[in-house]
Design a protein around this motif. Sequence first.
Motif, PDB file in Angstrom:
ATOM      1  N   VAL A 177       0.895  -1.193  -0.109  1.00 54.27           N
ATOM      2  CA  VAL A 177      -0.098   0.132  -0.161  1.00 54.27           C
ATOM      3  C   VAL A 177       1.002   1.304   0.026  1.00 54.27           C
ATOM      4  CG1 VAL A 177      -1.715  -1.010   1.365  1.00 54.27           C
ATOM      5  CG2 VAL A 177      -0.244   0.166   2.717  1.00 54.27           C
ATOM      6  N   THR A 178       0.295   2.358  -0.329  1.00 53.93           N
ATOM      7  CA  THR A 178       1.193   3.528  -0.327  1.00 53.93           C
ATOM      8  C   THR A 178       1.314   3.747   1.213  1.00 53.93           C
ATOM      9  OG1 THR A 178      -0.736   5.134  -0.317  1.00 53.93           O
ATOM     10  CG2 THR A 178       0.452   4.355  -2.514  1.00 53.93           C
ATOM     11  N   GLU A 179       2.186   4.870   1.523  1.00 58.39           N
ATOM     12  CA  GLU A 179       2.299   5.128   3.110  1.00 58.39           C
ATOM     13  C   GLU A 179       1.165   5.933   3.727  1.00 58.39           C
ATOM     14  OE1 GLU A 179       6.107   6.663   4.065  1.00 58.39           O
ATOM     15  OE2 GLU A 179       7.077   4.674   4.137  1.00 58.39           O
ATOM     16  N   ALA A 180       0.740   6.690   2.722  1.00 59.71           N
ATOM     17  CA  ALA A 180      -0.458   7.549   3.006  1.00 59.71           C
ATOM     18  C   ALA A 180      -1.651   6.719   3.117  1.00 59.71           C
ATOM     19  CB  ALA A 180      -0.781   8.409   1.707  1.00 59.71           C
ATOM     20  N   ALA A 181      -1.918   5.613   2.278  1.00 58.64           N
ATOM     21  CA  ALA A 181      -3.118   4.568   2.513  1.00 58.64           C
ATOM     22  C   ALA A 181      -2.713   3.601   3.790  1.00 58.64           C
ATOM     23  CB  ALA A 181      -3.034   3.718   1.267  1.00 58.64           C
ATOM     24  N   ALA A 182      -1.647   3.668   4.223  1.00 56.84           N
ATOM     25  CA  ALA A 182      -1.468   2.923   5.539  1.00 56.84           C
ATOM     26  C   ALA A 182      -1.777   3.720   6.528  1.00 56.84           C
ATOM     27  CB  ALA A 182       0.226   2.740   5.666  1.00 56.84           C
ATOM     28  N   VAL A 183      -1.496   5.053   6.605  1.00 55.35           N
ATOM     29  CA  VAL A 183      -2.016   5.958   7.720  1.00 55.35           C
ATOM     30  C   VAL A 183      -3.551   6.047   7.733  1.00 55.35           C
ATOM     31  CG1 VAL A 183      -1.976   8.312   8.547  1.00 55.35           C
ATOM     32  CG2 VAL A 183       0.211   7.297   7.677  1.00 55.35           C
ATOM     33  N   LEU A 184      -4.190   6.017   6.616  1.00 56.90           N
ATOM     34  CA  LEU A 184      -5.639   6.220   6.587  1.00 56.90           C
ATOM     35  C   LEU A 184      -6.244   4.779   6.881  1.00 56.90           C
ATOM     36  CD1 LEU A 184      -5.907   7.671   2.940  1.00 56.90           C
ATOM     37  CD2 LEU A 184      -6.525   8.941   4.937  1.00 56.90           C
ATOM     38  N   LEU A 185      -5.802   3.735   6.485  1.00 51.65           N
ATOM     39  CA  LEU A 185      -6.049   2.402   6.905  1.00 51.65           C
ATOM     40  C   LEU A 185      -6.238   2.172   8.511  1.00 51.65           C
ATOM     41  CD1 LEU A 185      -5.056   0.214   4.040  1.00 51.65           C
ATOM     42  CD2 LEU A 185      -7.342   0.609   4.638  1.00 51.65           C
ATOM     43  N   ALA A 186      -4.930   2.665   9.019  1.00 44.61           N
ATOM     44  CA  ALA A 186      -4.756   2.447  10.631  1.00 44.61           C
ATOM     45  C   ALA A 186      -5.898   3.159  11.190  1.00 44.61           C
ATOM     46  CB  ALA A 186      -3.234   2.682  10.775  1.00 44.61           C
ATOM     47  N   GLU A 187      -6.068   4.569  10.649  1.00 46.86           N
ATOM     48  CA  GLU A 187      -7.351   5.177  11.554  1.00 46.86           C
ATOM     49  C   GLU A 187      -8.644   4.608  11.269  1.00 46.86           C
ATOM     50  OE1 GLU A 187      -8.721   9.833  11.836  1.00 46.86           O
ATOM     51  OE2 GLU A 187      -7.030   9.485  10.335  1.00 46.86           O
ATOM     52  N   LEU A 188      -8.727   4.191   9.906  1.00 48.86           N
ATOM     53  CA  LEU A 188     -10.021   3.684   9.737  1.00 48.86           C
ATOM     54  C   LEU A 188     -10.461   2.240  10.777  1.00 48.86           C
ATOM     55  CD1 LEU A 188     -12.376   3.953   7.443  1.00 48.86           C
ATOM     56  CD2 LEU A 188     -11.042   2.243   6.062  1.00 48.86           C
ATOM     57  N   ALA A 189      -9.128   1.538  10.899  1.00 44.06           N
ATOM     58  CA  ALA A 189      -9.630   0.507  11.667  1.00 44.06           C
ATOM     59  C   ALA A 189      -9.771   0.829  13.088  1.00 44.06           C
ATOM     60  CB  ALA A 189      -8.111  -0.615  11.777  1.00 44.06           C
ATOM     61  N   GLU A 190      -9.323   1.986  13.629  1.00 44.61           N
ATOM     62  CA  GLU A 190      -9.432   2.368  15.038  1.00 44.61           C
ATOM     63  C   GLU A 190     -10.998   3.091  14.957  1.00 44.61           C
ATOM     64  OE1 GLU A 190      -7.707   2.087  17.538  1.00 44.61           O
ATOM     65  OE2 GLU A 190      -5.895   1.626  16.893  1.00 44.61           O
ATOM     66  N   ARG A 191     -11.556   3.522  14.129  1.00 40.92           N
ATOM     67  CA  ARG A 191     -12.723   4.317  13.940  1.00 40.92           C
ATOM     68  C   ARG A 191     -13.924   3.456  13.813  1.00 40.92           C
ATOM     69  NH1 ARG A 191     -13.257   9.673  13.431  1.00 40.92           N
ATOM     70  NH2 ARG A 191     -11.161  10.886  13.589  1.00 40.92           N
ATOM     71  N   SER A 192     -13.721   2.205  13.207  1.00 41.06           N
ATOM     72  CA  SER A 192     -14.496   1.297  12.479  1.00 41.06           C
ATOM     73  C   SER A 192     -14.559   0.119  12.655  1.00 41.06           C
ATOM     74  CB  SER A 192     -15.165   1.695  11.133  1.00 41.06           C
ATOM     75  OG  SER A 192     -14.106   1.652  10.364  1.00 41.06           O
ATOM     76  N   VAL A 193     -15.385  -1.041  12.298  1.00 42.05           N
ATOM     77  CA  VAL A 193     -14.920  -2.133  12.158  1.00 42.05           C
ATOM     78  C   VAL A 193     -14.741  -2.624  10.734  1.00 42.05           C
ATOM     79  CG1 VAL A 193     -15.931  -4.962  12.425  1.00 42.05           C
ATOM     80  CG2 VAL A 193     -16.968  -2.892  13.679  1.00 42.05           C
ATOM     81  N   LEU A 194     -13.264  -2.922  10.529  1.00 48.77           N
ATOM     82  CA  LEU A 194     -12.933  -3.043   9.354  1.00 48.77           C
ATOM     83  C   LEU A 194     -12.582  -4.663   9.197  1.00 48.77           C
ATOM     84  CD1 LEU A 194     -11.467  -2.014   6.695  1.00 48.77           C
ATOM     85  CD2 LEU A 194      -9.504  -1.822   8.086  1.00 48.77           C
ATOM     86  N   VAL A 195     -13.425  -5.067   8.060  1.00 48.42           N
ATOM     87  CA  VAL A 195     -13.556  -6.316   7.670  1.00 48.42           C
ATOM     88  C   VAL A 195     -12.827  -6.687   6.464  1.00 48.42           C
ATOM     89  CG1 VAL A 195     -14.933  -8.578   7.437  1.00 48.42           C
ATOM     90  CG2 VAL A 195     -15.502  -6.562   9.224  1.00 48.42           C
ATOM     91  N   PRO A 196     -11.664  -7.392   6.585  1.00 56.40           N
ATOM     92  CA  PRO A 196     -11.027  -7.668   5.012  1.00 56.40           C
ATOM     93  C   PRO A 196     -12.033  -8.676   4.522  1.00 56.40           C
ATOM     94  CG  PRO A 196      -9.365  -7.403   6.828  1.00 56.40           C
ATOM     95  CD  PRO A 196     -10.636  -7.359   7.476  1.00 56.40           C
ATOM     96  N   THR A 197     -12.355  -8.618   3.295  1.00 56.67           N
ATOM     97  CA  THR A 197     -13.409  -9.788   2.458  1.00 56.67           C
ATOM     98  C   THR A 197     -12.565 -10.159   1.363  1.00 56.67           C
ATOM     99  OG1 THR A 197     -15.133  -8.054   3.558  1.00 56.67           O
ATOM    100  CG2 THR A 197     -15.697  -9.596   1.980  1.00 56.67           C
TER     101      THR A 197
END
Length: 280
Positions: free
Chosen positions: A52-72
């Motif tokens: 992933v891009t480093e920018a995407a990594a930051v976004l995904l980490a925050e997303l996982a903290e804020r919601s239920v992130l389900v790899p599908t």
Amino acid sequence: MTAPATSGALIASDLDRTLIYSAAALALTVPDAEAPRLLCVEVYRSAPLSYVTEAAAVLLAELAERSVLVPTTTRTREQYGRVHLPGPPPTYAVCANGGHLLVDGESDPDWHARVRRALAADCASLDEVRARMVGTADPTWLLKERVAEDLFAYLVVDREKLPDTWVKELADWAGPRGWTVSLQGRKIYAVPRPLTKSAAVAEIARRTGAERVLAAGDSLLDADLLLAADAGWRPGHGELADLGWTAEHITALPELGAAAGERIAREMLRATQDRVRMST
């Protein structure tokens, strides 16, 4: 330990060519000096495989903290186990296109048994479909054939040598037998129609009490997930883009490759933040 119920969003996203990208799929079109920094999120046979891009990594980490992130994903459990997304490990994941619902990394046996019963009742057997795939494939373009989790089959092919009509002919044969055919990169999947990502995600939404589902995906096997979601995104590449597939609540993004993955993560995070602002 399972996640507590949430009154927020459940984020269900495909992995390959949606959130994460192999080197061949990154689609880095800018000059090398301007290319984004990348974070490796998967290693295979001691070599980096997915990014992933480093920018995407930051976004995904925050997303996982804020919601239920389900790899599908259509990946098997073993293949999924190689992926390490930024942020806390997901409590829930969907593997084998819905055949396995993972809770804290372990397959839920009741869910898997329910899936098995549905496949036995509604579809031609895996052996029949696999025999058709292999029997009609040409060794000049067939590189590998595999069975995933004893649930579905796929071929790895040389796309340049694959006849234009072969996938459609297989799909026309498989459809009346309860199977879906999907071409993704070098892989041709044959998947039982009741084996869906959306069904497993709906079960996770029920368990967590999520108010809404946001989704992303790039292939025909993601279409049911996108249609069932409250909102969703698809990248500018992939099977759905090639087909011109869309729906009223789905945003077709123009970005390709890793830039699309970053945009999807940003849009998902923005959607969860907007919802919070509306409720305060």
